[in-house]
Design a protein around this motif. Structure first.
Motif, PDB file in Angstrom:
ATOM      1  N   PRO A  50      12.373  -1.721  10.888  1.00 13.52           N
ATOM      2  CA  PRO A  50      11.275  -0.801  11.195  1.00 13.52           C
ATOM      3  C   PRO A  50      10.109  -1.039  10.218  1.00 13.52           C
ATOM      4  O   PRO A  50      10.349  -1.236   9.030  1.00 13.52           O
ATOM      5  CB  PRO A  50      11.880   0.581  10.964  1.00 13.52           C
ATOM      6  N   THR A  51       8.909  -1.047  10.734  1.00 12.51           N
ATOM      7  CA  THR A  51       7.740  -1.236   9.859  1.00 12.51           C
ATOM      8  C   THR A  51       6.744  -0.111  10.073  1.00 12.51           C
ATOM      9  O   THR A  51       6.262   0.101  11.187  1.00 12.51           O
ATOM     10  CB  THR A  51       7.052  -2.590  10.142  1.00 12.51           C
ATOM     11  N   VAL A  52       6.479   0.595   8.981  1.00 11.38           N
ATOM     12  CA  VAL A  52       5.427   1.625   8.996  1.00 11.38           C
ATOM     13  C   VAL A  52       4.307   1.123   8.092  1.00 11.38           C
ATOM     14  O   VAL A  52       4.481   0.134   7.386  1.00 11.38           O
ATOM     15  CB  VAL A  52       5.947   2.976   8.443  1.00 11.38           C
ATOM     16  N   CYS A  53       3.182   1.810   8.086  1.00  8.85           N
ATOM     17  CA  CYS A  53       2.126   1.433   7.135  1.00  8.85           C
ATOM     18  C   CYS A  53       2.646   1.752   5.745  1.00  8.85           C
ATOM     19  O   CYS A  53       3.185   2.831   5.491  1.00  8.85           O
ATOM     20  CB  CYS A  53       0.840   2.209   7.404  1.00  8.85           C
ATOM     21  N   MET A  54       2.501   0.799   4.830  1.00  9.60           N
ATOM     22  CA  MET A  54       3.025   0.991   3.475  1.00  9.60           C
ATOM     23  C   MET A  54       2.001   1.670   2.567  1.00  9.60           C
ATOM     24  O   MET A  54       2.272   1.938   1.418  1.00  9.60           O
ATOM     25  CB  MET A  54       3.448  -0.359   2.888  1.00  9.60           C
ATOM     26  N   HIS A  55       0.800   1.930   3.063  1.00 14.96           N
ATOM     27  CA  HIS A  55      -0.257   2.623   2.306  1.00 14.96           C
ATOM     28  C   HIS A  55      -0.474   1.983   0.938  1.00 14.96           C
ATOM     29  O   HIS A  55      -0.217   2.594  -0.111  1.00 14.96           O
ATOM     30  CB  HIS A  55       0.058   4.119   2.201  1.00 14.96           C
ATOM     31  N   CYS A  56      -0.942   0.726   0.989  1.00 13.72           N
ATOM     32  CA  CYS A  56      -1.108  -0.086  -0.230  1.00 13.72           C
ATOM     33  C   CYS A  56      -1.953   0.628  -1.288  1.00 13.72           C
ATOM     34  O   CYS A  56      -3.022   1.148  -0.981  1.00 13.72           O
ATOM     35  CB  CYS A  56      -1.769  -1.410   0.134  1.00 13.72           C
ATOM     36  N   GLU A  57      -1.433   0.625  -2.506  1.00 18.01           N
ATOM     37  CA  GLU A  57      -2.135   1.294  -3.610  1.00 18.01           C
ATOM     38  C   GLU A  57      -2.863   0.308  -4.509  1.00 18.01           C
ATOM     39  O   GLU A  57      -3.893   0.622  -5.088  1.00 18.01           O
ATOM     40  CB  GLU A  57      -1.124   2.095  -4.449  1.00 18.01           C
ATOM     41  N   ASP A  58      -2.271  -0.888  -4.691  1.00 17.53           N
ATOM     42  CA  ASP A  58      -2.881  -1.858  -5.589  1.00 17.53           C
ATOM     43  C   ASP A  58      -2.549  -3.277  -5.120  1.00 17.53           C
ATOM     44  O   ASP A  58      -1.413  -3.708  -5.293  1.00 17.53           O
ATOM     45  CB  ASP A  58      -2.380  -1.625  -7.020  1.00 17.53           C
ATOM     46  N   PRO A  59      -3.483  -4.014  -4.543  1.00 17.93           N
ATOM     47  CA  PRO A  59      -4.862  -3.620  -4.278  1.00 17.93           C
ATOM     48  C   PRO A  59      -4.939  -2.494  -3.241  1.00 17.93           C
ATOM     49  O   PRO A  59      -4.106  -2.425  -2.344  1.00 17.93           O
ATOM     50  CB  PRO A  59      -5.484  -4.897  -3.708  1.00 17.93           C
ATOM     51  N   VAL A  60      -5.947  -1.648  -3.399  1.00 18.30           N
ATOM     52  CA  VAL A  60      -6.066  -0.498  -2.501  1.00 18.30           C
ATOM     53  C   VAL A  60      -6.341  -0.993  -1.083  1.00 18.30           C
ATOM     54  O   VAL A  60      -7.294  -1.743  -0.864  1.00 18.30           O
ATOM     55  CB  VAL A  60      -7.234   0.419  -2.936  1.00 18.30           C
ATOM     56  N   ALA A  61      -5.507  -0.586  -0.173  1.00 13.08           N
ATOM     57  CA  ALA A  61      -5.713  -0.809   1.267  1.00 13.08           C
ATOM     58  C   ALA A  61      -6.488  -2.085   1.614  1.00 13.08           C
ATOM     59  O   ALA A  61      -7.669  -2.020   1.924  1.00 13.08           O
ATOM     60  CB  ALA A  61      -6.420   0.400   1.864  1.00 13.08           C
ATOM     61  N   PRO A  62      -5.838  -3.249   1.615  1.00 16.30           N
ATOM     62  CA  PRO A  62      -6.558  -4.475   2.013  1.00 16.30           C
ATOM     63  C   PRO A  62      -7.235  -4.342   3.378  1.00 16.30           C
ATOM     64  O   PRO A  62      -8.320  -4.886   3.594  1.00 16.30           O
ATOM     65  CB  PRO A  62      -5.453  -5.526   2.051  1.00 16.30           C
ATOM     66  N   CYS A  63      -6.598  -3.595   4.289  1.00 16.01           N
ATOM     67  CA  CYS A  63      -7.197  -3.415   5.619  1.00 16.01           C
ATOM     68  C   CYS A  63      -8.567  -2.764   5.514  1.00 16.01           C
ATOM     69  O   CYS A  63      -9.510  -3.128   6.218  1.00 16.01           O
ATOM     70  CB  CYS A  63      -6.280  -2.590   6.513  1.00 16.01           C
TER      71      CYS A  63
END
Lengths: 189, 350
Positions: A50-63
């Motif tokens: 299963p893949t959910v958005c991982m809510h990247c913190e560092d680097p902040v949200a590449p998207c």
């Protein structure tokens, strides 16, 4: 990682797609699922991911960083939201820059869709739809302490290795005890 | 990798390039107002509040636009989009691409129809209402258009554009009615569109999720306030014999000025950003013809174009993300590969 967040344990996933169906029921993106469920070795194994958005913190949200329209807002709580409808210009940069392969784009609507950790629910203290219906606990919503209390032999890692880069995320993967200080491999590129 | 540190103090946040270009835009508009109103001879001093707010708007919008296009992804699309647009070769290959995109994306916003017919109809009412009101109001407040009653007639008016006499019409004819009621018609369109969207903002859970008062509700409230106070002016002159007109005129000007000043900072800025979607469309279509599609390094499925993936990798590199190579894999393969790696190295054989 965030205080209350999603912990993903592919080892427990039986590929039942309950998370996919539940996600589709959410009012904020009616009829459309934001979670991905992929069969890792289709035809040879029942292993699913299963893949959910991982809510990247560092680097902040590449998207959000590659978005030419500044359409993807990142909340003060670290939630990376779906692109603002009035701004998304349908370029798909977010879709292909995300190292986790999370965002989707509907070109006819010119709209990006991605998991926002059921913001309409979690912002009011409720659990996410996917975690609520997961029959095996492959998707767990709560604090790290709650996870440890529930699974004393498990730990979690919020660090992913992509090539030579590390990405720290708001959500985490469940890993065996003793492996929490090592990054989770992002793949084989 | 660390997050970029924010500069300290608000002055260090000011962009000198954007300030210079924004100021130039404001000065150019002021000069255009002066010249277009024949040295302010045709400028209506009572409308000075509108003109001043529009000059500030020119500065604010240009400033924000310049800041916006400086980010690596935006700059890349801006340059590539214009290059593709200005190419004679592209024009010969795809003569209808731009007109079609402009009509469908900008004028009729057919992509909103896919999100719901009600939303599309409401947005069209709002859009054409605002466009109509802008086309009428700005030239009037700049003194570029003015009306004079025709000598020797009772109800005939002459319309002057940039001080040059154009048409003479009877105020009681349908053209006269349409001319003097144009803003009332646009106000009704705007109110209809806003009413739908306000209803949606209070009743639809999709719209309610993550909405903010300043970002999502204030723009609608501001447009309704402008339209209602504008209609009240007509109400006063038509039914109250001009009673309260001065107060209502001030109230209307206040709502318009506040909204104009708000445009560069809020949701309305999407009006300025939206044309970028045309650039993206031209860029993608022409780059597909030039270098062909890109194939996923793992599964071989075609996605996007060669040029697109190369450009995205450059953008990612410029941003210092460090995992550009992942852009060469389709989203599904990224997820599957991560699953395979997890299975091999984290929880073996799950």
């Amino acid at each position: 990682m965030m205080n209350r967040t999603l912990f993903i344990d592919p080892g427990r996933c039986i590929g039942c797609q309950a998370c996919v169906a539940a996600c589709r029921e959410c009012d904020s993106h009616r009829g459309r699922t934001m979670i991905h469920l992929d069969y890792v070795d289709e035809g040879n194994s029942a292993a699913a991911m299963p893949t959910v958005c991982m809510h990247c913190e560092d680097p902040v949200a590449p998207c959000a960083q590659v978005c030419p329209a500044d359409a993807i807002p990142v909340g003060p709580d670290g939630i990376v939201h779906t692109a603002a409808k009035e701004r998304c210009i349908g370029c798909e940069n977010c879709v292909h820059a995300c190292p986790f392969g999370v965002p989707k784009l509907d070109l006819t609507e010119m709209l990006q869709y991605k998991c926002d950790m059921c913001y309409d629910r979690t912002s009011r203290g409720l659990s996410t739809m996917c975690a609520t219906v997961c029959p095996t606990g492959a998707i767990f919503y709560g604090s790290y302490e709650e996870l440890l209390a529930d699974r004393p032999h498990s730990r979690a890692s919020d660090l992913f290795g992509f090539s030579d880069s590390l990405v720290q995320t708001g959500c985490a993967m469940v890993v065996p005890a003793g492996r929490e200080s090592v990054s989770v491999p992002g793949g084989y590129v | 990798m660390k997050r970029r540190a924010r500069p300290q103090g608000w002055l260090s946040d000011v962009d000198p390039t954007a300030s210079a270009i924004g100021s130039t835009a404001a000065v150019l508009l002021t000069a255009a107002i002066y010249a277009g109103s024949r040295g302010l001879r045709n400028f209506d001093a009572a409308l000075i509040g509108y003109a001043t707010a529009t000059i500030f708007l020119a500065f604010g919008v240009t400033y924000r636009y310049v800041v916006w296009v400086q980010s690596p992804p935006t700059r890349r699309y801006l340059v590539k989009g214009w290059k593709a647009f200005l190419s004679w070769r592209n024009f010969r290959r795809f003569p209808t691409l731009v007109p079609k995109a402009v009509v469908s994306n900008l004028a009729f916003q057919t992509f909103i129809k896919e999100r719901g017919m009600g939303r599309w109809a409401a947005h069209q009412a709002l859009f054409w209402g605002v466009v109509g009101a802008t086309l009428i109001t700005f030239p009037l407040t700049f003194g570029w258009i003015h009306f004079r009653s025709a000598a020797g007639t009772e109800s005939h008016y002459e319309m002057y554009i940039f001080g040059i006499k154009t048409v003479t019409f009877d105020a009681l004819s349908w053209l006269g009615w349409l001319t003097f009621r144009g803003l009332d018609i646009t106000a009704v369109l705007v109110i209809a569109g806003c009413a739908y969207f306000l209803w949606r903002r209070f009743r639809d859970r999709e719209a309610m999720t993550g909405q903010h008062l300043a970002h999502d509700l204030m723009p609608l409230i501001a447009l309704v306030a402008i339209s209602v106070t504008g209609l009240l002016l007509t109400f006063s002159s038509a039914l109250l014999k001009g009673r309260y007109y001065d107060f209502l005129a001030l109230l209307h000007m206040g709502t318009v000025v506040l909204t104009l000043v708000f445009i560069p900072f809020g949701k309305f800025f999407h009006v300025i950003q939206r044309p970028a979607s045309i650039g993206v469309q031209i860029y993608k279509r022409t780059s597909l013809e030039d270098k062909g599609p890109f194939h996923c390094k793992r599964c071989g499925a075609a996605f996007e174009t060669q040029t697109y993936v190369e450009d995205l990798e450059e953008t990612m590199s410029e941003l210092g993300l460090g995992f550009e190579g992942w852009a060469e894999h389709c989203p599904r393969c990224k997820r599957v590969e991560r699953g395979i790696a997890y299975r091999a190295h984290v929880k073996e054989g799950f």
